[in-house]
Design an enzyme around this catalytic site. Structure first.
Site, PDB file in Angstrom:
ATOM      1  N   PRO A  28       0.988  -1.096  -0.019  1.00 37.36           N
ATOM      2  CA  PRO A  28      -0.268   0.338   0.121  1.00 37.36           C
ATOM      3  C   PRO A  28       0.733   1.220  -0.674  1.00 37.36           C
ATOM      4  CG  PRO A  28      -0.126  -1.111   2.408  1.00 37.36           C
ATOM      5  CD  PRO A  28       1.022  -2.001   1.552  1.00 37.36           C
ATOM      6  N   ALA A  30       0.649   5.378  -0.374  1.00 29.62           N
ATOM      7  CA  ALA A  30      -0.263   6.272   0.167  1.00 29.62           C
ATOM      8  C   ALA A  30       0.216   7.318  -1.824  1.00 29.62           C
ATOM      9  CB  ALA A  30      -0.040   7.570   1.449  1.00 29.62           C
ATOM     10  N   GLN A  82      -6.137  -0.955   3.038  1.00 27.24           N
ATOM     11  CA  GLN A  82      -4.994  -1.015   4.670  1.00 27.24           C
ATOM     12  C   GLN A  82      -5.938   0.249   5.518  1.00 27.24           C
ATOM     13  OE1 GLN A  82      -1.919   0.991   5.030  1.00 27.24           O
ATOM     14  NE2 GLN A  82      -1.086  -0.810   5.508  1.00 27.24           N
ATOM     15  N   CYS A 112       3.460   3.176   9.528  1.00 28.44           N
ATOM     16  CA  CYS A 112       3.553   3.824   8.732  1.00 28.44           C
ATOM     17  C   CYS A 112       4.609   4.928   9.840  1.00 28.44           C
ATOM     18  CB  CYS A 112       2.272   5.087   8.662  1.00 28.44           C
ATOM     19  SG  CYS A 112       2.893   6.715   7.846  1.00 28.44           S
ATOM     20  N   LYS A 150       0.705  -4.905   8.928  1.00 34.17           N
ATOM     21  CA  LYS A 150       2.033  -4.501   8.291  1.00 34.17           C
ATOM     22  C   LYS A 150       2.654  -3.712   9.849  1.00 34.17           C
ATOM     23  CE  LYS A 150       4.020  -2.924   4.366  1.00 34.17           C
ATOM     24  NZ  LYS A 150       5.169  -1.633   4.961  1.00 34.17           N
ATOM     25  N   ASN A 211       9.441  -7.230   3.640  1.00 37.20           N
ATOM     26  CA  ASN A 211       9.241  -6.388   2.896  1.00 37.20           C
ATOM     27  C   ASN A 211      10.754  -4.856   3.329  1.00 37.20           C
ATOM     28  OD1 ASN A 211       7.632  -2.894   4.069  1.00 37.20           O
ATOM     29  ND2 ASN A 211       7.466  -2.992   1.591  1.00 37.20           N
ATOM     30  N   GLY A 212      11.034  -4.753   1.959  1.00 37.72           N
ATOM     31  CA  GLY A 212      12.098  -3.335   2.457  1.00 37.72           C
ATOM     32  C   GLY A 212      13.014  -3.805   2.020  1.00 37.72           C
ATOM     33  N   ARG A 236       8.939   1.027  -3.611  1.00 41.53           N
ATOM     34  CA  ARG A 236       9.190   1.567  -4.593  1.00 41.53           C
ATOM     35  C   ARG A 236       9.366   0.531  -5.639  1.00 41.53           C
ATOM     36  NH1 ARG A 236      14.669   3.114  -0.816  1.00 41.53           N
ATOM     37  NH2 ARG A 236      13.511   1.194   0.245  1.00 41.53           N
TER      38      ARG A 236
END
Length: 283
Positions: A28, A30, A82, A112, A150, A211-212, A236
């Site tokens: 997700p 933004a 989300q 976040c 998450k 993730n990452g 990304r």
């Protein structure tokens, strides 16, 4: 190897009784993961996509801008929504609302890092309040939805709580967790912490998505080998070019420099079949 797996293997994922076709997820994001962008990501092979993060409080107060984030395309079979917030009752009400009726999976944002969200005790701030985070997860699960969480490895590098937080999520009813392998103070900088993600995987019996820092198939293979995670989530990399979702299954892909990021409601002509002037595909 530490994670007991040698490389990324494409396989379905069971999320609380909802079968997701494969274990390459699109995060997700933004400002980006609207219905048009998600349609493109599904076209290129994403197993699961998520809406932009949606304020539970915004839904409570009938915000039209918030509701606009929930727009779906008819072709979307399984998409997760989300949501974020800090009031367990409001979060549960959002899950039970008609607004989320078309979403079988609800993902709770507890990662976040942006100051506006953090100062409201939402997002990654919940890493510092495990009892409240637990109440939010349990209340959302009582809605009957499949629930995922998450989160990051902690608020700061001197206090990582990944395994503890993962156990809490599972105990509160979460059906899957996604671990962003960085602390809140690192935002998106540096290598992901493989050992912390591996610790989460060892701590729980539910699926763990890593993730990452995943920009290539080699990155995905390394992530799985180091952590034993059940799948990966791209963020990304998908913005640099959604075709990476397909290439991540086949061969190494690279960051594409100079690409204009996809914005909200930018419809790609590859999907619509029309020569849309708003199409911003990298050529």
């Amino acid at each position: 190897m530490r994670g007991q797996k040698s490389a990324m293997t494409i396989s379905p994922v069971d999320v609380g009784g909802v079968t997701v076709p494969n274990n390459i997820f699109c995060a997700p994001l933004a400002g980006y993961t609207d219905f048009a962008f998600r349609k493109l990501c599904y076209f290129y092979g994403a197993g699961l996509c998520f809406t932009e993060m949606v304020s539970a409080k915004g839904l409570k107060y009938n915000s039209e801008a918030t509701r606009a984030l929930l727009k779906k395309d008819a072709s979307e079979k399984i998409t997760a929504v989300q949501i974020f917030g800090s009031d367990p009752a409001v979060m549960r009400a959002a899950c039970e609302s008609e607004d989320l009726a078309d979403f079988p999976i609800v993902d709770i944002n507890m990662g976040c890092p942006v100051p506006k969200v953090f100062k409201n005790r939402e997002g990654s701030a919940l890493l510092g309040n495990i009892p409240l985070a637990e109440k939010i997860v349990s209340e959302c699960k009582r809605s009957g939805k499949a629930v995922t969480v998450k989160f990051r490895t902690g608020i700061s590098q001197d206090k990582k709580i990944t395994a503890e937080f993962a156990k809490m999520c599972e105990g509160a009813g979460a059906d899957l967790i996604t671990v962003h392998g960085r602390t809140r103070d690192r935002y998106y900088a540096g290598e992901p912490d493989y050992e912390e993600i591996a610790a989460a995987k060892r701590a729980v019996g539910i699926p763990v998505i890593a993730n990452g820092g995943i920009f290539s198939k080699a990155d995905a293979d390394k992530m799985i080998a180091e952590t034993g995670a059940d799948g990966v989530m791209l963020a990304r990399a998908a913005l640099y070019g959604p075709p990476c979702l397909r290439r991540s299954r086949e061969k190494t892909f690279r960051k594409i420099s100079g690409v204009t990021f996809w914005g909200r409601s930018r419809t790609c002509s590859r999907i619509t079949g029309k020569n849309s002037p708003s199409c911003r595909c990298a050529k």
